[in-house]
Design a protein around this motif. Structure first.
Motif, PDB file in Angstrom:
ATOM      1  N   GLU A 289      16.030   1.006  38.882  1.00 50.64           N
ATOM      2  CA  GLU A 289      16.881   0.048  39.604  1.00 50.64           C
ATOM      3  C   GLU A 289      16.107  -1.183  40.073  1.00 50.64           C
ATOM      4  N   PRO A 290      14.952  -1.038  40.764  1.00 52.31           N
ATOM      5  CA  PRO A 290      14.245  -2.246  41.193  1.00 52.31           C
ATOM      6  C   PRO A 290      13.668  -3.052  40.027  1.00 52.31           C
ATOM      7  N   LEU A 291      13.289  -2.408  38.948  1.00 47.74           N
ATOM      8  CA  LEU A 291      12.780  -3.151  37.793  1.00 47.74           C
ATOM      9  C   LEU A 291      13.852  -4.076  37.222  1.00 47.74           C
ATOM     10  N   VAL A 292      15.076  -3.612  37.198  1.00 45.30           N
ATOM     11  CA  VAL A 292      16.190  -4.452  36.751  1.00 45.30           C
ATOM     12  C   VAL A 292      16.518  -5.500  37.815  1.00 45.30           C
ATOM     13  N   LYS A 293      16.551  -5.062  39.062  1.00 48.08           N
ATOM     14  CA  LYS A 293      16.919  -5.944  40.185  1.00 48.08           C
ATOM     15  C   LYS A 293      16.035  -7.179  40.245  1.00 48.08           C
ATOM     16  N   TYR A 294      14.743  -7.011  40.019  1.00 48.47           N
ATOM     17  CA  TYR A 294      13.809  -8.127  40.127  1.00 48.47           C
ATOM     18  C   TYR A 294      13.484  -8.762  38.779  1.00 48.47           C
ATOM     19  N   GLY A 295      14.247  -8.411  37.753  1.00 47.54           N
ATOM     20  CA  GLY A 295      14.128  -9.090  36.474  1.00 47.54           C
ATOM     21  C   GLY A 295      12.907  -8.737  35.655  1.00 47.54           C
ATOM     22  N   ILE A 296      12.306  -7.599  35.937  1.00 47.41           N
ATOM     23  CA  ILE A 296      11.128  -7.176  35.164  1.00 47.41           C
ATOM     24  C   ILE A 296      11.557  -6.658  33.792  1.00 47.41           C
ATOM     25  N   ILE A 297      12.679  -5.932  33.749  1.00 48.06           N
ATOM     26  CA  ILE A 297      13.213  -5.426  32.484  1.00 48.06           C
ATOM     27  C   ILE A 297      14.719  -5.713  32.434  1.00 48.06           C
ATOM     28  N   ALA A 298      15.260  -5.676  31.211  1.00 40.49           N
ATOM     29  CA  ALA A 298      16.705  -5.833  31.031  1.00 40.49           C
ATOM     30  C   ALA A 298      17.409  -4.513  31.338  1.00 40.49           C
ATOM     31  N   PRO A 299      18.675  -4.550  31.762  1.00 41.35           N
ATOM     32  CA  PRO A 299      19.395  -3.324  32.123  1.00 41.35           C
ATOM     33  C   PRO A 299      19.435  -2.281  31.013  1.00 41.35           C
ATOM     34  N   GLU A 300      19.453  -2.738  29.781  1.00 40.95           N
ATOM     35  CA  GLU A 300      19.524  -1.776  28.672  1.00 40.95           C
ATOM     36  C   GLU A 300      18.184  -1.100  28.387  1.00 40.95           C
ATOM     37  N   ASN A 301      17.130  -1.552  29.069  1.00 39.50           N
ATOM     38  CA  ASN A 301      15.794  -1.011  28.795  1.00 39.50           C
ATOM     39  C   ASN A 301      15.262  -0.125  29.922  1.00 39.50           C
ATOM     40  N   THR A 302      16.170   0.507  30.651  1.00 42.93           N
ATOM     41  CA  THR A 302      15.752   1.462  31.664  1.00 42.93           C
ATOM     42  C   THR A 302      15.354   2.782  31.007  1.00 42.93           C
ATOM     43  N   ALA A 303      14.718   3.663  31.802  1.00 42.89           N
ATOM     44  CA  ALA A 303      14.240   4.939  31.245  1.00 42.89           C
ATOM     45  C   ALA A 303      15.366   5.941  31.035  1.00 42.89           C
ATOM     46  N   LYS A 304      16.452   5.778  31.791  1.00 43.55           N
ATOM     47  CA  LYS A 304      17.644   6.643  31.624  1.00 43.55           C
ATOM     48  C   LYS A 304      17.295   8.133  31.746  1.00 43.55           C
ATOM     49  N   VAL A 305      16.451   8.440  32.739  1.00 42.28           N
ATOM     50  CA  VAL A 305      16.015   9.821  32.943  1.00 42.28           C
ATOM     51  C   VAL A 305      17.217  10.712  33.263  1.00 42.28           C
ATOM     52  N   GLY A 306      17.244  11.873  32.634  1.00 40.23           N
ATOM     53  CA  GLY A 306      18.315  12.835  32.884  1.00 40.23           C
ATOM     54  C   GLY A 306      19.554  12.634  32.044  1.00 40.23           C
ATOM     55  N   THR A 307      19.517  11.674  31.118  1.00 36.07           N
ATOM     56  CA  THR A 307      20.634  11.435  30.208  1.00 36.07           C
ATOM     57  C   THR A 307      20.203  11.750  28.785  1.00 36.07           C
ATOM     58  N   PRO A 308      21.150  11.827  27.845  1.00 34.37           N
ATOM     59  CA  PRO A 308      20.782  12.058  26.433  1.00 34.37           C
ATOM     60  C   PRO A 308      19.899  10.943  25.869  1.00 34.37           C
ATOM     61  N   ASP A 309      19.896   9.769  26.530  1.00 39.51           N
ATOM     62  CA  ASP A 309      19.109   8.634  26.040  1.00 39.51           C
ATOM     63  C   ASP A 309      17.781   8.468  26.780  1.00 39.51           C
ATOM     64  N   GLU A 310      17.344   9.510  27.483  1.00 39.77           N
ATOM     65  CA  GLU A 310      16.068   9.447  28.213  1.00 39.77           C
ATOM     66  C   GLU A 310      14.961   8.954  27.287  1.00 39.77           C
ATOM     67  N   PHE A 311      14.220   7.919  27.763  1.00 42.43           N
ATOM     68  CA  PHE A 311      13.238   7.272  26.895  1.00 42.43           C
ATOM     69  C   PHE A 311      11.816   7.669  27.274  1.00 42.43           C
ATOM     70  N   HIS A 312      11.044   8.072  26.268  1.00 46.24           N
ATOM     71  CA  HIS A 312       9.635   8.420  26.440  1.00 46.24           C
ATOM     72  C   HIS A 312       8.791   7.516  25.553  1.00 46.24           C
ATOM     73  N   PHE A 313       7.744   6.936  26.122  1.00 50.48           N
ATOM     74  CA  PHE A 313       6.816   6.147  25.319  1.00 50.48           C
ATOM     75  C   PHE A 313       6.013   7.052  24.389  1.00 50.48           C
ATOM     76  N   THR A 314       5.756   6.580  23.197  1.00 50.38           N
ATOM     77  CA  THR A 314       4.840   7.281  22.298  1.00 50.38           C
ATOM     78  C   THR A 314       3.455   6.664  22.435  1.00 50.38           C
ATOM     79  N   GLU A 315       2.428   7.427  22.118  1.00 55.25           N
ATOM     80  CA  GLU A 315       1.069   6.890  22.177  1.00 55.25           C
ATOM     81  C   GLU A 315       0.904   5.729  21.205  1.00 55.25           C
ATOM     82  N   GLU A 316       1.586   5.810  20.059  1.00 59.41           N
ATOM     83  CA  GLU A 316       1.499   4.739  19.059  1.00 59.41           C
ATOM     84  C   GLU A 316       2.049   3.435  19.628  1.00 59.41           C
ATOM     85  N   GLU A 317       3.180   3.521  20.328  1.00 57.46           N
ATOM     86  CA  GLU A 317       3.782   2.336  20.916  1.00 57.46           C
ATOM     87  C   GLU A 317       2.873   1.742  21.988  1.00 57.46           C
ATOM     88  N   LEU A 318       2.317   2.598  22.835  1.00 56.39           N
ATOM     89  CA  LEU A 318       1.433   2.123  23.891  1.00 56.39           C
ATOM     90  C   LEU A 318       0.178   1.486  23.305  1.00 56.39           C
TER      91      LEU A 318
END
Length: 349
Positions: free
Chosen positions: A263-292
């Motif tokens: 919520e605060p990352l979106v609120k302060y414009g750090i990330i777009a609303p569609e790029n949240t982690a969505k923890v606890g949903t079917p779309d929960e996002f995890h970074f891969t080591e390759e991406e990092l």
């Protein structure tokens, strides 16, 4: 009784700045310490002097390799070491070599020492108790973080029997500091920085690993309590082999911090609303080591892939036995402020 000479390192740091602020406030009321603080840069010296005009404070420009630092160590009745203390061998060597008989050293380590690399990215609910588990905590091999410096401090009384040592060992520290130079912590602000670079929030690994945490103000109050007790009733304190103090007021797993940052990352414009982690949903996002590895420079990649899968659980029995009572909000209550600070001031130094 004449004021005790107290030497303070790290007054420009996040931990040290907060402790120094609380100590100066307490000492102004009681004048039990004549305080000398060191800072390496002329502008830092002037910042401390102008922020705390007091007859009981002297600020000296000095680094750990300067002869004046060794002289100040030799003159001090009490040394409070917070400046890069957990891993700086030079300062540890100068202090242990030059500290005078009968002095007290309050050294700052960290509960990174509790990390077991074989438990990486697992859920470990065990909490090491600074009384019940003291022999374990003080007997690990050198592969534990901070252990090489801890050994130097723990062995000091064997070389100089009249010297007393106390190690304060905080976990993850959160909250905005009141110091005059650096007011930001590390672990959570770096997580926010990574989100800004990666342009999204996400879970690192499984997110199940657990850390204890403490608010920076509550931590500073423990230092002040210990220093006040040393003057009023020194026998109440534990020293040397038993002088190991944790400081915690709760715990978190890394996934829960990630979720609460959405919520605060979106609120302060750090990330777009569609790029949240969505923890606890079917779309929960995890970074891969390759991406990092692709998006972060090597130093940041190493931090991101090594920190957020570690476990460090602690229990502050000694501090609470002294009457230390944490009063500040929990870690989740401060995340909005953490993101706002990042937006305004950037990443911690």
């Amino acid at each position: 009784m004449a004021p005790l000479n107290l030497l303070f390192t790290g007054a420009t740091g996040y931990i040290g700045g907060e402790v120094f602020d609380h100590l100066i406030s307490s000492n102004t009321k009681n004048q039990v310490y004549s305080i000398t603080a060191i800072a390496r840069k002329p502008e830092a010296v002037e910042k401390i002097r102008s922020s705390y005009p007091s007859d009981a404070l002297t600020v000296v420009q000095a680094g750990y390799t300067d002869p004046v630092f060794a002289t100040l160590v030799a003159e001090a009745d009490v040394i409070v070491h917070t400046g890069e203390s957990a891993d700086d061998e030079t300062s540890a060597d100068v202090i242990t070599k030059n500290i005078k008989d009968g002095a007290l050293l309050v050294h700052t380590s960290g509960t990174g020492i509790l990390i077991n690399k074989s438990e990486f990215d697992q859920e470990v609910t065990r909490r090491y108790d600074d009384v019940a588990d003291i022999k374990t905590i003080t007997s690990w091999d050198l592969d534990h973080f901070h252990r090489d410096i801890d050994i130097k401090i723990l062995n000091l009384h064997k070389i100089k029997p009249t010297v007393k040592t106390i190690i304060i060992c905080p976990p993850l520290i959160y909250g905005t500091g009141t110091g005059k130079v650096n007011r930001m912590s590390q672990q959570i602000p770096w997580m926010i920085k990574f989100a800004s670079i990666l342009k999204r929030n996400g879970v690192y690994g499984s997110g199940k690993a657990i850390w204890s945490n403490v608010h920076i103000s509550d931590l500073a109050e423990l230092y002040v309590l210990i220093l006040a007790t040393y003057v009023s009733d020194p026998k109440k304190l534990w020293y040397n082999d038993d002088g190991y103090y944790f400081a915690e007021n709760g715990s978190h797993n890394w996934k829960s911090i990630t979720a609460a940052c959405d919520e605060p990352l979106v609120k302060y414009g750090i990330i777009a609303p569609e790029n949240t982690a969505k923890v606890g949903t079917p779309d929960e996002f995890h970074f891969t080591e390759e991406e990092l590895k692709k998006e972060l420079d090597p130093e940041l990649y190493k931090y991101a892939t090594s920190m957020y899968g570690t476990n460090s659980g602690s229990k502050a029995t000694r501090a609470r036995s002294l009457g230390w009572v944490p009063k500040q909000p929990d870690v989740y209550s401060t995340l909005d402020e953490e993101v706002k600070n990042f937006k305004e001031f950037g990443a911690p130094r």
